[in-house]
Design a protein around this motif. Structure first.
Motif, PDB file in Angstrom:
ATOM      1  N   GLN A 259      27.306  13.063 -21.203  1.00 51.56           N
ATOM      2  CA  GLN A 259      26.388  13.841 -20.349  1.00 51.56           C
ATOM      3  C   GLN A 259      25.184  12.999 -19.924  1.00 51.56           C
ATOM      4  O   GLN A 259      24.728  13.075 -18.789  1.00 51.56           O
ATOM      5  CB  GLN A 259      25.910  15.074 -21.114  1.00 51.56           C
ATOM      6  N   ALA A 260      24.693  12.179 -20.871  1.00 55.07           N
ATOM      7  CA  ALA A 260      23.521  11.338 -20.575  1.00 55.07           C
ATOM      8  C   ALA A 260      23.867  10.320 -19.486  1.00 55.07           C
ATOM      9  O   ALA A 260      23.057  10.063 -18.578  1.00 55.07           O
ATOM     10  CB  ALA A 260      23.050  10.623 -21.835  1.00 55.07           C
ATOM     11  N   GLN A 261      25.071   9.737 -19.549  1.00 58.91           N
ATOM     12  CA  GLN A 261      25.487   8.776 -18.516  1.00 58.91           C
ATOM     13  C   GLN A 261      25.576   9.459 -17.148  1.00 58.91           C
ATOM     14  O   GLN A 261      25.175   8.880 -16.135  1.00 58.91           O
ATOM     15  CB  GLN A 261      26.842   8.157 -18.877  1.00 58.91           C
ATOM     16  N   CYS A 262      26.099  10.685 -17.142  1.00 59.19           N
ATOM     17  CA  CYS A 262      26.192  11.438 -15.876  1.00 59.19           C
ATOM     18  C   CYS A 262      24.797  11.694 -15.309  1.00 59.19           C
ATOM     19  O   CYS A 262      24.547  11.509 -14.110  1.00 59.19           O
ATOM     20  CB  CYS A 262      26.905  12.772 -16.086  1.00 59.19           C
ATOM     21  N   ARG A 263      23.865  12.103 -16.203  1.00 58.31           N
ATOM     22  CA  ARG A 263      22.512  12.449 -15.754  1.00 58.31           C
ATOM     23  C   ARG A 263      21.806  11.227 -15.138  1.00 58.31           C
ATOM     24  O   ARG A 263      21.268  11.300 -14.032  1.00 58.31           O
ATOM     25  CB  ARG A 263      21.695  12.997 -16.927  1.00 58.31           C
ATOM     26  N   VAL A 264      21.838  10.100 -15.846  1.00 60.22           N
ATOM     27  CA  VAL A 264      21.126   8.924 -15.317  1.00 60.22           C
ATOM     28  C   VAL A 264      21.832   8.387 -14.074  1.00 60.22           C
ATOM     29  O   VAL A 264      21.185   7.865 -13.160  1.00 60.22           O
ATOM     30  CB  VAL A 264      20.927   7.809 -16.380  1.00 60.22           C
ATOM     31  N   GLY A 265      23.164   8.544 -14.029  1.00 61.85           N
ATOM     32  CA  GLY A 265      23.915   8.130 -12.833  1.00 61.85           C
ATOM     33  C   GLY A 265      23.437   8.881 -11.603  1.00 61.85           C
ATOM     34  O   GLY A 265      23.275   8.307 -10.515  1.00 61.85           O
TER      35      GLY A 265
END
Length: 688
Positions: A259-265
């Motif tokens: 989820q964190a990777q999606c958010r920063v992406g």
């Protein structure tokens, strides 16, 4: 200037200290103060105190026991004191002749022969006593205190100290009334003897508070001006195309993003879609998956018909990125006749020429490499995104050079900086105030927590037994030796000796050796053998600190762990725990001469044993080292704080941070004067 007189040694020393303007001298504050305002009678004196006595010289002779020395006897009417000088000139002897009235200052010692002062400062007694404390300034060899005091006093008298605070600003920052910059500086250079020394030394006096507020305001204004200037620049607006490279890459990834990777992406994608240059820091713990976020950002740039550059500080780290990116992107780029290029300093001439050609004609959509990427002969026709990994390892000059690659198009590239050393909040608020920060705050699934043990060197044999057990279970082990900066040869012998000892202690186990002096090809070969599982144990200097990914490695031994920095220890620990097996990190330390480890090293080892959280590690690292070292001040170029302390003055920093935009918007001329006063010519650095 032609015909100008050459500088004297003290003038050169002033320049060396950065004291070229009147305001620089005015802001050169004392490191301590001496009280020369009062005379102590010898009958009231206490041993060990710094005292100033006054009396008549009743004896003066050169003695030769235990060595040649001038011994002067001073009688103040209540007792006598001997002044001893082990180095002296005939002129001094003459100035302290019998019958002279003299004032002497130093640390009083009481011995069998009565009071003594060794090498006191002396002056004639007819000089009037000063009314304020005497400043002692930080200085260098060729700059005596007397010369520096005069220079500072002259600078203080000439400097423009008119107020640059808007009406009501000091009050809104909670500063005590009546302490302008002029009054604060005059006081701190020559404080009144009635002021408790503790208030001066712990910097809590209202005059210090005013100075801290002034300095923090300059820092916040400079970051704000830089951010606004950057926001006025243009960059290509890069939009992710439906069904394009970004979506294809997402579909091809062999894992689910967190989820964190999606958010920063998403944060990065929305920055790239604007025609304003992105200036974003992507921070995430070791192994949190920053490379895939970078790859997806690169895909957006390439999709829009532009080029992207990724720069890493070491060849091993650059190659780690390169291999991952080629695996993910090359199959998707091939149908478009595009490729991922590789550029480092150690490349063969022919291969390098080919890569430069590919970059110049635009066929290389993504260029991965070390600082070779920013060299002059590298010509990007359409660079739109620059990604810098481990950005704190690069100096400001390198970041500026990368941005200069776009100046022909009168545009700026978007800049994404990545760091596995998270930045504590106080630092982000001050030194990175002009950056947008994205944080990956969760690890990908399947990462096992690493158990950390601190073990004394005397138990080395137990550690070797642990290695034997791990290898017997089919696991692999890292053994890291410290880099000894003074001598590469020592490094080498240290790593080589460890390699030989482990090879002898572990018969039948393949033990590899990796160090900084090996040719690149040999390093690659050693790493390949470890990655394929042929080698059970890899002995290495810190070249494996970042970028190595071997899921089967479950034990990390760090020899002389007390010599490593905290973020480095955390980075190294992040090399294990990448698979499903329970993993451990052993910090082997060697006690010093007194059988103890230094206080700083002990604090680092304790932090490592207590937490795996990179943000907590970074916070403690800041506490231990202070912001200058944490940031690599020598590289950052940013003027570091001299008076304010980020931990102590956090409330003041927050108040100043809120006030800076108001001052800039409503009183731009005051803001400009304030910046010129505090930063002089250093503001260029803040733009990188």
């Amino acid at each position: 200037m032609p015909g100008s007189a050459p500088l004297s040694a003290p003038q050169k020393a002033l320049r060396k200290l950065g004291l070229s303007r009147d305001i620089d001298l005015a802001l050169h504050l004392p490191m301590r103060w001496e009280d020369e305002t009062r005379i102590t009678a010898l009958r009231d004196a206490r041993e060990g105190e710094l005292a100033q006595i006054e009396g008549t010289v009743t004896g003066s002779e050169v003695a030769f026991r235990p060595r040649r020395q001038l011994v002067v006897t001073l009688d103040d009417g209540t007792d006598t004191c001997q002044l001893r000088f082990f180095s002296f000139y005939p002129s001094q002897q003459k100035a302290m002749a019998i019958g002279t009235r003299l004032r002497a200052r130093g640390e009083l010692r009481g011995g069998l022969f009565g009071w003594q002062l060794v090498h006191p400062t002396c002056r004639p007694a007819h000089d009037p006593l000063p009314k304020a404390l005497t400043p002692v300034y930080p200085t260098v060899a060729a700059l005596p205190q007397a010369y520096l005091r005069k220079a500072v006093a002259a600078g203080l008298a000439r400097a423009d100290l008119s107020d640059t605070f808007a009406p009501g600003l000091a009050q809104s920052l909670g500063l005590a009334p009546g302490w302008s910059l002029r009054e604060s500086l005059a006081f701190l250079h020559h404080p009144s003897p009635e002021v408790p020394m503790a208030l001066l030394e712990d910097r809590s006096h209202p005059a210090w508070q005013r100075l801290k507020a002034e300095e923090l305001l300059a820092q916040q204004l400079s970051q704000l001006v830089t951010k606004r200037e950057r926001d006025a620049l243009r960059a290509p607006a890069l939009l992710a195309q439906p069904g394009g490279l970004h979506e294809q890459l997402l579909a091809a990834l062999p894992f689910q993003r967190t989820q964190a990777q999606c958010r920063v992406g998403e944060e990065i994608a929305s920055d790239l879609a604007r025609a304003v240059p992105m200036h974003r820091l992507l921070q995430g713990d070791v192994g949190s998956g920053k490379t895939v976020v970078a790859a997806l950002a690169a895909a957006i740039a390439i999709d829009a018909g532009w080029q992207c550059a990724l720069m890493a500080p070491t060849e091993i780290l650059a190659e780690q990125h390169f291999r991952k990116l080629i695996g993910w992107l090359e199959p998707l780029l091939a149908p478009r006749a595009l490729r991922v290029a590789w550029l480092t300093g150690s490349q063969k001439k022919k291969e390098r020429a080919e890569m430069l050609e590919q970059i110049a004609c635009g066929a290389a959509a993504l260029v991965v490499g070390t600082h070779a990427v920013i060299q002059e002969q590298v010509q990007f026709p359409r660079l739109a995104l620059a990604i810098i990994d481990e950005q704190h390892r690069f100096g400001v000059a390198q970041r500026l050079a990368l941005r200069a690659k776009m100046q022909a198009q009168e545009q700026e590239p978007h800049l994404l900086m990545m760091s596995a050393t998270p930045i504590p909040r106080t630092l982000a608020m001050s030194y990175y105030a002009d950056l947008d920060v994205s944080t990956i705050d969760e690890l990908p699934p399947g990462r096992t927590p690493v158990l950390t043990k601190v073990i004394a060197e005397s138990r080395r044999a137990e550690v070797v037994e642990r290695i034997r057990a791990q290898v017997a279970q089919g696991r692999q082990v890292y053994w890291v030796c410290p880099l000894i900066e003074e001598s590469e040869a020592l490094d080498l012998s240290n790593a080589t000796a460890t390699h030989e000892a482990l090879s002898a202690a572990l018969p039948g186990v393949a033990v590899g050796l990796l160090h900084s002096r090996m040719p690149t090809a040999q390093k690659k070969s050693v790493m390949a053998q470890f990655e394929s599982g042929e080698t059970g144990v890899l002995v290495s200097t810190t070249v494996i600190e970042v970028g190595v990914d071997v899921p089967n490695a479950s034990l990390m031994v760090i020899e002389h762990a007390e010599r490593f920095g905290l973020s480095q220890l955390h980075q190294l620990r992040g090399r294990v725990g990448r698979g499903a097996a329970a993993s451990a990190c052993v910090l082997l330390y060697a006690p010093g001469e007194q059988g103890r480890v230094g206080e700083t090293a002990r604090a680092r080892l304790k932090a490592m044993a207590e937490t795996n959280d990179g943000f907590e590690i970074a916070r403690r690292d800041l506490d231990i080292r202070g912001p200058g070292e944490f940031l690599g001040a020598r590289q950052s170029g940013a003027p570091l704080l001299r008076f304010a302390d980020l931990q102590e003055d956090r409330a003041l920093l927050e108040a100043v941070r809120a006030a800076a935009p108001r001052l800039l918007d409503r009183h731009p001329e005051l803001a400009q004067r304030h910046l010129a006063r505090w930063l002089g010519g250093k503001s260029e650095y803040l733009k990188a």
